[in-house]
Design a protein around this motif. Structure first.
Motif, PDB file in Angstrom:
ATOM      1  N   ASP A  69     -10.917  -0.207  -2.571  1.00  0.00           N
ATOM      2  CA  ASP A  69      -9.888   0.955  -3.096  1.00  0.00           C
ATOM      3  C   ASP A  69      -8.963   0.450  -4.442  1.00  0.00           C
ATOM      4  OD1 ASP A  69     -10.390   2.809  -1.076  1.00  0.00           O
ATOM      5  OD2 ASP A  69      -8.577   2.742   0.027  1.00  0.00           O
ATOM      6  N   VAL A  70      -8.330  -1.235  -4.226  1.00  0.00           N
ATOM      7  CA  VAL A  70      -7.661  -1.209  -4.793  1.00  0.00           C
ATOM      8  C   VAL A  70      -7.971  -1.769  -6.374  1.00  0.00           C
ATOM      9  CG1 VAL A  70      -5.514  -3.233  -5.301  1.00  0.00           C
ATOM     10  CG2 VAL A  70      -5.611  -2.212  -3.209  1.00  0.00           C
ATOM     11  N   ARG A  71      -9.220  -2.470  -6.435  1.00  0.00           N
ATOM     12  CA  ARG A  71     -10.089  -2.407  -7.482  1.00  0.00           C
ATOM     13  C   ARG A  71     -10.337  -1.507  -8.055  1.00  0.00           C
ATOM     14  NH1 ARG A  71     -14.478  -6.886  -7.078  1.00  0.00           N
ATOM     15  NH2 ARG A  71     -13.495  -8.252  -8.511  1.00  0.00           N
ATOM     16  N   PHE A  72     -10.841  -0.329  -7.508  1.00  0.00           N
ATOM     17  CA  PHE A  72     -11.480   0.797  -8.212  1.00  0.00           C
ATOM     18  C   PHE A  72     -10.190   1.911  -8.018  1.00  0.00           C
ATOM     19  CE2 PHE A  72     -15.504  -0.737  -5.950  1.00  0.00           C
ATOM     20  CZ  PHE A  72     -16.207  -1.329  -8.009  1.00  0.00           C
ATOM     21  N   HIS A  73      -9.123   1.344  -8.223  1.00  0.00           N
ATOM     22  CA  HIS A  73      -7.115   2.649  -8.085  1.00  0.00           C
ATOM     23  C   HIS A  73      -7.524   3.372  -7.640  1.00  0.00           C
ATOM     24  CE1 HIS A  73      -6.317  -0.448 -11.738  1.00  0.00           C
ATOM     25  NE2 HIS A  73      -7.106  -0.168 -11.842  1.00  0.00           N
ATOM     26  N   GLY A  74      -8.100   2.995  -6.159  1.00  0.00           N
ATOM     27  CA  GLY A  74      -8.034   4.322  -4.887  1.00  0.00           C
ATOM     28  C   GLY A  74      -9.123   5.236  -5.536  1.00  0.00           C
ATOM     29  N   ASP A  75     -10.512   5.265  -5.869  1.00  0.00           N
ATOM     30  CA  ASP A  75     -11.069   5.840  -6.217  1.00  0.00           C
ATOM     31  C   ASP A  75     -11.799   5.695  -4.420  1.00  0.00           C
ATOM     32  OD1 ASP A  75     -13.359   6.657  -6.419  1.00  0.00           O
ATOM     33  OD2 ASP A  75     -14.041   6.273  -7.948  1.00  0.00           O
TER      34      ASP A  75
END
Length: 259
Positions: A196-202
């Motif tokens: 979640d963090v890696r993809f900025h909440g995606d």
């Protein structure tokens, strides 16, 4: 086997994932916990759970490990009863993006480097001198399989975790002659807020990372950390690499995709 009863454990990144799992398993072992994270509300909620279930003594630090002055202040201003830290678990860390290096985000790079490397160094620098003075203690650095094997798009994140592995090795060498122990625990796929963090909440993109796989849980990693910290005082577990059965390397994963 060492008893953790009334030992003081400082856990960074304690508001979620592996940090929260460590808080629970160490509370169950009778330890006293210093929980550090940026999200104070999450820490307060976790504290209520721990006190209710284990009657754990907890001290909270709202702390961004990237802020060296804040780390120095937090450690130097601990109440006397909490100042002799027995175990430091450097868990705070994150990954941002999967861009190719030549197309990468400078902001993402700096956030990963400042958190994963510099934040870990700050905590270590301010906590370990006390351990050396008392001639006891244990530093556990949460690394990653990414510190052993690079993968496409992982470039800077993999570099930060390689740094964690080598910093752990160097610290162990620097502490030779003392009773202070150093361990690097390096997991493969763990289902946390990591993606979640890696993809900025995606969230949808994050879910696909674990699709068709049974990943490690935060509890699995916390269990290994507990094992490392409870060995006889003359035993140092230098490094542990753990992965789910469905994973063989940073890039080799067995996915059961439903048709």
């Amino acid at each position: 086997m060492i008893s953790l009863q009334n030992q003081i454990i400082l856990i960074t990144g304690a508001s979620s994932g592996i940090g929260t799992a460590c808080a629970k398993i160490f509370a169950g072992a009778g330890a006293k916990l210093i929980l550090a994270a940026r999200r104070l509300e999450r820490l307060q909620q976790l504290t209520e759970e721990l006190k209710k279930e284990f009657e754990t003594e907890v001290y909270l630090l709202q702390l961004d490990v990237r802020d060296r002055a804040a780390v120095e202040s937090a450690i130097s201003n601990l109440p006397t009863a909490w100042s002799e830290i027995d175990i430091l678990i450097n868990n705070a860390g994150l990954s941002r993006g999967l861009d190719k290096l030549h197309e990468g985000s400078f902001q993402d790079w700096e956030e990963m480097i400042d958190t994963n490397i510099k934040g870990l160094l700050y905590l270590t620098r301010y906590v370990v001198p006390g351990m050396v003075k008392r001639d006891r203690g244990h530093v556990v650095n949460v690394g990653s399989i990414a510190g052993h094997q690079a993968y496409p798009g992982g470039n800077v994140y993999c570099g930060t975790k390689a740094a964690v592995r080598l910093i752990s090795e160097g610290l162990k060498q620097d502490l030779l002659g003392t009773s202070v122990r150093v361990t690097s625990v390096d997991p493969g796929m763990v289902e946390t807020e990591f993606s979640d963090v890696r993809f900025h909440g995606d969230t949808e993109r994050a879910k696909k990372v674990y699709q068709g796989v049974t990943p490690l849980t935060p509890d699995d990693v916390a269990d290994v950390i507990l094992f490392c910290t409870t060995r006889s005082p003359h035993v140092n577990i230098n490094e542990v690499i753990l992965m789910p059965v469905d994973q063989a390397s940073a890039t080799l994963v067995n996915r059961q995709i439903e048709k």
